[in-house]
Design a protein around this motif. Structure first.
Motif, PDB file in Angstrom:
ATOM      1  N   MET A  32     -12.094  38.664   8.467  1.00 25.84           N
ATOM      2  CA  MET A  32     -11.430  37.320   8.234  1.00 25.84           C
ATOM      3  C   MET A  32     -12.248  36.074   8.754  1.00 25.84           C
ATOM      4  N   ARG A 112      -2.900  47.813  17.779  1.00 26.02           N
ATOM      5  CA  ARG A 112      -1.473  48.536  17.607  1.00 26.02           C
ATOM      6  C   ARG A 112      -1.635  49.877  16.685  1.00 26.02           C
TER       7      ARG A 112
ATOM      8  N   MET B  12      -2.513  31.553   7.583  1.00 27.49           N
ATOM      9  CA  MET B  12      -2.527  32.587   6.749  1.00 27.49           C
ATOM     10  C   MET B  12      -2.080  32.094   5.327  1.00 27.49           C
ATOM     11  N   ARG B  14      -2.888  29.594   3.782  1.00 25.61           N
ATOM     12  CA  ARG B  14      -4.221  28.836   3.219  1.00 25.61           C
ATOM     13  C   ARG B  14      -5.282  29.788   3.088  1.00 25.61           C
ATOM     14  N   ILE B  15      -5.255  31.013   3.857  1.00 24.00           N
ATOM     15  CA  ILE B  15      -6.339  31.948   3.469  1.00 24.00           C
ATOM     16  C   ILE B  15      -5.985  32.583   2.240  1.00 24.00           C
ATOM     17  N   ASN B  18      -6.723  30.028  -0.416  1.00 25.30           N
ATOM     18  CA  ASN B  18      -8.147  29.859  -0.837  1.00 25.30           C
ATOM     19  C   ASN B  18      -8.659  31.214  -1.423  1.00 25.30           C
ATOM     20  N   THR B  83       0.543  43.297   9.075  1.00 25.05           N
ATOM     21  CA  THR B  83      -0.257  43.999  10.135  1.00 25.05           C
ATOM     22  C   THR B  83       0.446  45.460  10.435  1.00 25.05           C
ATOM     23  N   ASN B  84       1.672  45.512   9.890  1.00 29.86           N
ATOM     24  CA  ASN B  84       2.430  46.662  10.031  1.00 29.86           C
ATOM     25  C   ASN B  84       1.584  47.823   9.151  1.00 29.86           C
ATOM     26  N   ALA B  85       0.990  48.886   9.553  1.00 26.15           N
ATOM     27  CA  ALA B  85       0.162  49.737   9.141  1.00 26.15           C
ATOM     28  C   ALA B  85       1.022  51.394   9.296  1.00 26.15           C
ATOM     29  N   ILE B 103      -2.666  45.536   4.448  1.00 24.00           N
ATOM     30  CA  ILE B 103      -2.777  45.622   5.657  1.00 24.00           C
ATOM     31  C   ILE B 103      -3.816  44.482   6.313  1.00 24.00           C
ATOM     32  N   LYS B 104      -3.389  43.693   7.002  1.00 23.75           N
ATOM     33  CA  LYS B 104      -4.236  42.634   7.753  1.00 23.75           C
ATOM     34  C   LYS B 104      -4.856  43.246   9.007  1.00 23.75           C
ATOM     35  N   PRO B 105      -6.322  42.846   9.359  1.00 23.18           N
ATOM     36  CA  PRO B 105      -6.970  41.999   8.369  1.00 23.18           C
ATOM     37  C   PRO B 105      -7.495  42.744   7.095  1.00 23.18           C
ATOM     38  N   PHE B 106      -7.843  41.849   6.148  1.00 20.64           N
ATOM     39  CA  PHE B 106      -8.174  42.245   4.805  1.00 20.64           C
ATOM     40  C   PHE B 106      -9.389  41.338   4.423  1.00 20.64           C
ATOM     41  N   THR B 107     -10.245  41.992   3.392  1.00 25.49           N
ATOM     42  CA  THR B 107     -11.247  41.172   2.815  1.00 25.49           C
ATOM     43  C   THR B 107     -10.576  40.632   1.612  1.00 25.49           C
ATOM     44  N   PRO B 108     -11.355  39.515   1.028  1.00 27.67           N
ATOM     45  CA  PRO B 108     -10.735  38.784  -0.090  1.00 27.67           C
ATOM     46  C   PRO B 108     -10.886  39.897  -1.249  1.00 27.67           C
TER      47      PRO B 108
END
Lengths: 165, 121
Positions: A32, A112, B12, B14-15, B18, B83-85, B103-108
């Motif tokens: 990120m 988590r 988030m 804006r990310i 973008n 983020t819930n995985a 799932i966050k984090p993620f790549t573009p």
């Protein structure tokens, strides 16, 4: 009349939890913020540290209770927010607390998910961000605390893992 | 093609915007929670919704259920970014009507690929 003194002892913070926090932080920074932070050896926290001007905190509950705190200076916070948004730190204004909160949310979420792989159901709070001057978070003496120092592109930041009984 | 990006974090939103702008998309609406998103959808239709799960007022799951219960938004593709995985979380989201899950984090690249996939379904 007799009194019983209850001895409290801080729970140790297991190595695998510390490793998970370091790996989660690296993962979030690499995906990120498009940078690889340099991690330094974790150390036990002592009283009245860490101290910083910006503190983003997230709480987790599951088989145990934990708190993750991200501590840094305002310039470092703005640098990290800039990396997330594709902007220079000088272009970042009042949006940096939201960015730091989201950063803590993603690190906490990744942590988590790693913990959940070992079993149990974990829940995560919404992040909170405090901004001030020389902020110290006070915890009771019966918590385990470890500090994981990192050097990011903008400067030093500290991740603290607090484990409650 | 118009997107509605729903997240309580303006960072988030804006990310995501973008990332999609770099992929060639140019029309976006934003909402800070599910309730605001429902209001946005009644004012102006969109082609795809990208929503967070954990939000105040009305969370992402409640929002998607509200969308699927409405005839005009029933078939709009929804991508959930969270983020819930846990497997149970993903199943719950799919059951609520989410088309795909990031799932966050993620790549573009992941966001771009998932958006393309949900739009093609």
């Amino acid at each position: 009349m007799s009194t019983t003194r209850v001895m409290t002892e801080a729970p140790p913070v297991p190595d695998h939890m510390v490793r998970s926090l370091v790996e989660s932080t690296r993962e979030v920074f690499e995906t990120m913020l498009f940078q690889v932070p340099v991690s330094h050896p974790p150390r036990p926290a002592v009283s009245r540290e860490p101290r910083a001007d910006v503190v983003a905190t997230i709480h987790l509950t599951g088989p145990c209770r934990a708190v993750i705190g991200l501590y840094c200076s305002e310039p470092v916070a703005k640098s990290m927010a800039g990396s997330m948004l594709g902007l220079e730190a000088t272009e970042i204004g009042d949006e940096f607390p939201d960015a730091l909160g989201e950063l803590a949310n993603m690190i906490g979420g990744s942590f988590r998910n790693r913990m959940a792989e070992g079993g149990g159901t974990w829940a995560i709070s919404v992040p909170t961000v405090n901004i001030g001057s020389g902020i110290i978070t006070h915890y009771p003496t019966d918590v385990g605390r470890v500090i994981c120092p990192f050097d990011s592109k903008g400067g030093e930041m500290l991740l603290e893992l607090v484990l409650r009984r | 093609m118009k997107f509605l990006v729903v997240d309580d974090s303006s960072t988030m939103r804006r990310i995501v915007i973008n990332t999609l702008t770099k992929a060639g998309y140019s029309e976006f609406a934003e909402a800070g929670n599910g309730s605001e998103a429902v209001d946005q959808l009644t004012k102006s239709p969109v082609d795809c919704v990208i929503t967070d799960w954990n939000m105040p007022v009305m969370n992402g799951l409640e929002f998607v259920r509200a969308m699927r219960a409405n005839a005009t938004t029933k078939t709009v593709p929804v991508l959930m970014v969270t983020t819930n995985a846990a497997k149970d979380d993903i199943l719950e989201a799919l059951k609520a009507g989410v088309n795909d899950y990031v799932i966050k984090p993620f790549t573009p690249d992941v966001i771009k690929a998932k958006v393309t996939a949900v739009m093609c379904k």
